[in-house]
Enzyme design. Structure first.
Site, PDB file in Angstrom:
ATOM      1  N   ARG A  44       2.352 -12.803  23.051  1.00  0.00           N
ATOM      2  CA  ARG A  44       3.794 -13.737  23.090  1.00  0.00           C
ATOM      3  C   ARG A  44       3.779 -15.053  24.224  1.00  0.00           C
ATOM      4  O   ARG A  44       4.007 -15.994  23.799  1.00  0.00           O
ATOM      5  CB  ARG A  44       4.996 -13.013  23.557  1.00  0.00           C
ATOM      6  CG  ARG A  44       5.701 -12.602  22.280  1.00  0.00           C
ATOM      7  CD  ARG A  44       6.907 -11.826  22.508  1.00  0.00           C
ATOM      8  NE  ARG A  44       6.580 -10.562  23.234  1.00  0.00           N
ATOM      9  CZ  ARG A  44       7.151  -9.352  23.266  1.00  0.00           C
ATOM     10  NH1 ARG A  44       8.357  -9.307  22.632  1.00  0.00           N
ATOM     11  NH2 ARG A  44       6.510  -8.302  23.663  1.00  0.00           N
ATOM     12  N   ASP A 178      -7.253   7.526  14.754  1.00  0.00           N
ATOM     13  CA  ASP A 178      -6.753   8.773  15.276  1.00  0.00           C
ATOM     14  C   ASP A 178      -7.775   8.952  16.413  1.00  0.00           C
ATOM     15  O   ASP A 178      -8.787   9.338  16.177  1.00  0.00           O
ATOM     16  CB  ASP A 178      -6.603   9.955  14.389  1.00  0.00           C
ATOM     17  CG  ASP A 178      -6.069  11.277  15.016  1.00  0.00           C
ATOM     18  OD1 ASP A 178      -6.431  11.489  16.065  1.00  0.00           O
ATOM     19  OD2 ASP A 178      -5.019  11.678  14.469  1.00  0.00           O
ATOM     20  N   HIS A 179      -7.500   8.722  17.687  1.00  0.00           N
ATOM     21  CA  HIS A 179      -8.435   8.601  18.518  1.00  0.00           C
ATOM     22  C   HIS A 179      -9.387  10.119  18.606  1.00  0.00           C
ATOM     23  O   HIS A 179     -10.367  10.098  19.388  1.00  0.00           O
ATOM     24  CB  HIS A 179      -7.987   7.941  20.090  1.00  0.00           C
ATOM     25  CG  HIS A 179      -7.221   8.999  20.831  1.00  0.00           C
ATOM     26  ND1 HIS A 179      -5.994   9.514  20.785  1.00  0.00           N
ATOM     27  CD2 HIS A 179      -7.693   9.687  21.850  1.00  0.00           C
ATOM     28  CE1 HIS A 179      -5.694  10.106  21.720  1.00  0.00           C
ATOM     29  NE2 HIS A 179      -6.764  10.475  22.295  1.00  0.00           N
ATOM     30  N   HIS A 241      -3.212  14.496  15.542  1.00  0.00           N
ATOM     31  CA  HIS A 241      -4.308  15.054  16.153  1.00  0.00           C
ATOM     32  C   HIS A 241      -4.705  16.383  15.717  1.00  0.00           C
ATOM     33  O   HIS A 241      -6.087  16.734  15.519  1.00  0.00           O
ATOM     34  CB  HIS A 241      -4.376  14.877  17.844  1.00  0.00           C
ATOM     35  CG  HIS A 241      -3.828  13.502  18.127  1.00  0.00           C
ATOM     36  ND1 HIS A 241      -4.301  12.353  17.788  1.00  0.00           N
ATOM     37  CD2 HIS A 241      -3.045  13.151  19.319  1.00  0.00           C
ATOM     38  CE1 HIS A 241      -3.822  11.342  18.388  1.00  0.00           C
ATOM     39  NE2 HIS A 241      -3.023  11.727  19.430  1.00  0.00           N
TER      40      HIS A 241
HETATM   41  C1  BG6 Z   1      -1.789  10.409  22.556  1.00  0.00           C
HETATM   42  C2  BG6 Z   1      -0.556  10.811  22.666  1.00  0.00           C
HETATM   43  O1  BG6 Z   1      -1.916  10.135  21.066  1.00  0.00           O
HETATM   44  O2  BG6 Z   1      -2.771  11.453  22.878  1.00  0.00           O
HETATM   45  C3  BG6 Z   1      -0.071  11.099  24.193  1.00  0.00           C
HETATM   46  O3  BG6 Z   1       0.635   9.843  22.314  1.00  0.00           O
HETATM   47  C4  BG6 Z   1      -1.287  12.218  24.749  1.00  0.00           C
HETATM   48  O4  BG6 Z   1       1.174  11.589  24.304  1.00  0.00           O
HETATM   49  C5  BG6 Z   1      -2.575  11.703  24.391  1.00  0.00           C
HETATM   50  O5  BG6 Z   1      -1.290  12.332  26.091  1.00  0.00           O
HETATM   51  C6  BG6 Z   1      -3.698  12.648  24.651  1.00  0.00           C
HETATM   52  O6  BG6 Z   1      -4.919  12.299  24.304  1.00  0.00           O
HETATM   53  P1  BG6 Z   1      -6.161  12.731  25.085  1.00  0.00           P
HETATM   54  O7  BG6 Z   1      -7.232  11.993  24.462  1.00  0.00           O
HETATM   55  O8  BG6 Z   1      -6.212  12.625  26.669  1.00  0.00           O
HETATM   56  O9  BG6 Z   1      -6.224  14.308  24.814  1.00  0.00           O
END
Ligand code: BG6
Length: 483
Positions: A44, A178-179, A241
């Site tokens: 912004r 989705d990391h 996840h």
């Molecule tokens: C995120 C959540 O997607 O994943 C968080 O929103 C969580 O609440 C996090 O802490 C955990 O990720 P990682 O990679 O630390 O296990």
């Protein structure tokens, strides 16, 4: 790798600083980016290019896996430009089109545009619509959209978001991050099965007694009360996840699978999840919330005493569940899943417990521990296999031994490096496809309804503990324990 323009919405945000810039820089150092590319950061406020580049450099200093290389940093930063943009104003998008075209023609690169929405989900639809309305999406090259979770708040809102995004992007162009799917050990699951006949042969209900998936955290709600108190562990971790980990560990892949094959296998798994009926929720799902306690020796408040949380919040900070898959491979095998905030450990892991070995007559009185295959995903990255051996000092005894493979190192790319690289290549293997997202919301929906109606008991657990007792009873009922 194609030359491209990386259009980043939310360029001054936390995710950009902590993950996206460091990922791009590490890809750059590894020679994995095209030699010509532009990053257009959007936000912004008005920010001049040199200030923007300085802030990118700061984020690399703080968060990059690899140290800054003085001989290359300037050429990397020179690819970064900034434009102010109001996401509701289509004219700003038209200006942005002019900016993108200007850099494309300066560099002589094709109109390949990656739009990364690192912004709150309420802006997804407006941004996608304005990309289309402004002509930014009419490229002569490819266009792709990366979005972060949450993808919807429930089944209905996810469907509506999907329909709206589809007005501007085809499903093949949407890369839902989705990391967890970017974590090296999760990506390894794909290979573990097909590349190892030893494991492949055992990966079924004949040999596996149960599978346990844990994602426990030390942190509490942090400063995310507004989001978390309306999401809870079920939406924040479980629907995305944990479901992805379940799919990744149970699909049986042929060698060299295409992204389409992976998606089809994952879809089959989630379709085969036995639906959870309303009257069974209480016996299959445990809902928990942390109370006050000590985490690693430090006193911390209970959830209801956290900033921004009401004293009567029933939000779930912990969920444990028993799931069943109705497929010939997995019929009869319970899958136990748990995820919680403010537990005593930070650990994401998958444990495969093998069926009990036959009692050998040479060890009539021994309780023989089961073989365990443990996949440590985070923060450790390793695989261990627990076997039984003869005790060297007492031939009448067995002792469990643990074989260990792998281990984390600074050399391992971060999840975001893997994912951004794949999106730039157009490889969707490790992204959440709409079918998976929709089916997992559909499975979770009755649980969301039961939680909202307060029909599931809320079990409190002290911060720093191993979750509520009820989560342990869930396994004890089947004769198991959490590993
Ligand atoms: C995120 C959540 O997607 O994943 C968080 O929103 C969580 O609440 C996090 O802490 C955990 O990720 P990682 O990679 O630390 O296990």
């Amino acid at each position: 790798m194609d030359a491209m323009t990386f259009v980043l919405f939310g360029a001054t945000g936390d995710l950009a600083k902590r993950k996206i810039y460091p990922a791009l820089y590490n890809l750059f150092l590894d020679g994995k980016l095209a030699s010509s590319f532009t990053v257009i950061g959007l936000g912004r406020r008005e920010i001049a290019d040199p200030d923007f580049q300085a802030s990118v450099k700061d984020s690399l200093k703080n968060f990059s896996r690899k140290p800054i290389d003085p001989s290359h940093i300037d050429s990397f930063l020179s690819a970064f430009h900034y434009s102010a943009l109001n996401v509701n104003n289509v004219d700003d998008f038209k200006k942005l089109l002019g900016v993108a075209q200007k850099y494309e023609s300066e560099l002589g690169i094709p109109e390949n545009r990656l739009f990364y929405l690192s912004v709150a989900p309420e802006f997804f639809e407006t941004i996608a619509d304005n990309i289309k309305a402004s002509g930014l999406g009419d490229t002569k090259g490819w266009k792709r959209l990366i979005i972060e979770k949450p993808f919807g708040h429930d089944l209905e809102s996810a469907r509506s978001l999907q329909a709206n995004l589809n007005r501007s992007f085809e499903e093949e162009e949407v890369f839902r991050i989705d990391h967890y799917l970017g974590k090296p050990m999760v990506q390894n699951l794909e290979v573990l099965g097909f590349a190892n006949p030893v494991l492949q042969a055992l990966w079924n209900n004949r040999y596996i007694a149960n599978v346990q998936i844990t994602a426990n955290e030390l942190v509490g709600v942090e400063d995310r009360a507004g989001y978390y108190d309306t999401s809870g562990a079920i939406r924040d971790m479980f629907q995305n996840h944990m479901m992805q980990l379940l799919m990744m560990v149970t699909m049986h892949l042929p060698h060299r699978s295409t992204p389409e094959e992976v998606r089809a296998k994952k879809k089959n798994i989630i379709k085969s999840l036995r639906p959870i009926s309303k009257d069974k929720i209480n016996t299959q799902i445990i809902r928990g919330q942390y109370g006050p306690g000590f985490v690693k020796g430090v006193e911390v408040p209970g959830y209801r005493d956290e900033n921004g949380i009401g004293p009567d919040s029933h939000n779930d900070t912990y969920v444990a569940a028993r799931l069943k898959l109705e497929t010939p491979f997995w019929e009869g095998v319970p899958f136990y899943i748990r995820t919680g905030k403010r537990t005593g450990e930070k650990s994401t892991r998958i444990v495969i417990e093998f069926k009990e070995p036959l009692k050998a007559s040479t060890f009539p009185d021994e309780v023989i521990p089961p073989n365990l295959l443990t996949i440590e995903v985070n923060p450790e990255e390793r695989i261990t296999l627990q076997l039984n051996m003869k005790d060297k000092n007492n031939s009448k005894h067995l002792e469990p031994v643990v074989m260990e493979f792998g281990g984390s190192s600074k050399e391992t790319p971060e999840a975001y490096e893997n994912l951004i690289y794949d999106a730039l290549l157009g490889d969707s293997t490790f992204f959440a496809h709409w079918d998976e997202v929709e089916l997992s919301w559909a499975w979770v929906q009755p649980v969301l309804d039961a939680f909202a109606a307060n029909e599931v008991p809320l079990h409190f657990y002290p911060a720093g503990s191993d979750g509520p007792d009820a989560a342990h009873e869930l396994l004890a009922q089947d004769g198991y324990k959490w590993w």
